[in-house]
Design a protein around this motif. Structure first.
Motif: not given
Length: 234
Positions: A79-103
């Motif tokens: 269960a703890s691993a699932a929580v960490l994977l969810a955090i990682a997955g959300h963060g990695l998905w957000s990285s797509r937006a980070a590339a388009r975010t103004p500096p």
């Protein structure tokens, strides 16, 4: 000494995992570093202090929780691993937006104002330097400001809670827990101070691509921790 190396390295990986993704706090820290190095260094210490505090609370409670769920320990790890994977997955998905975010020059602070705008903690207009901006008083205000901004992020608390509960007895000993916390604190502080150094040297803009890669590296570490915790499977 050798037996303390493993928890220390685990703590360093955990500290980097939570510190490396460049969110709003990192952007603000870079901008402060472009204006006032000493104040930004104090702010970086404030961010690392909160990371260490959350890790300390989680480390104190984690073994207690683990001790009361021994019959289902493997499922708690999963269960703890699932929580960490969810955090990682959300963060990695957000990285797509980070590339388009103004500096950083166009970023928006966590409170909704332009990140470069003056705040109650500034000693003058945005980008302006005054006599005490880098002094002890300005540095102290910057430290407290970043402690507050970092502490309101629930993901950090959830991250360390999942990580330490899953490790359970491995952090039950005082020396092992201290080594883990030392790794967290040192890794987080070094990364934040590295950002300050980058801000001081660059004084310009960090590209969206560079920011996106910090997300990928940081959350990649979180995902690796999750896999390590989950194995062996129940």
């Amino acid at each position: 000494m050798t037996e303390l190396m493993t928890p220390a390295l685990s703590g360093a990986a955990a500290g980097l995992g939570v510190a490396m993704p460049m969110g709003a706090i990192s952007v603000l820290l870079l901008q402060d570093a472009m204006r006032h190095a000493r104040r930004a260094a104090a702010a970086a210490a404030g961010v690392a202090t909160v990371d260490l505090a959350y890790a300390a609370v989680a480390t104190a409670l984690g073994p207690w929780v683990a001790a009361h769920v021994t019959p289902v320990e493997a499922w708690v790890r999963l269960a703890s691993a699932a929580v960490l994977l969810a955090i990682a997955g959300h963060g990695l998905w957000s990285s797509r937006a980070a590339a388009r975010t103004p500096p950083p020059g166009a970023a928006v602070a966590a409170d909704g104002r332009p990140a470069g705008a003056g705040t109650a903690d500034d000693d003058g207009p945005a980008g302006a330097s005054t006599a005490d901006d880098g002094g002890p008083t300005g540095a102290g205000r910057a430290f407290l400001r970043y402690v507050g901004l970092t502490a309101v992020n629930p993901t950090t608390a959830l991250y360390f809670a999942a990580l330490t509960t899953a490790q359970g007895a491995a952090l039950g000993g005082g020396a092992a827990a201290a080594a883990f916390l030392g790794g967290v604190g040192v890794a987080s502080l070094l990364w934040q101070q590295l950002l300050v150094g980058v801000g001081v040297l660059a004084g310009t803009r960090i590209s969206g691509t560079a920011r996106a890669w910090t997300f990928r590296l940081g959350y990649g570490l979180v995902a690796a921790c999750a896999v390590k915790i989950a194995l062996p499977l129940p």
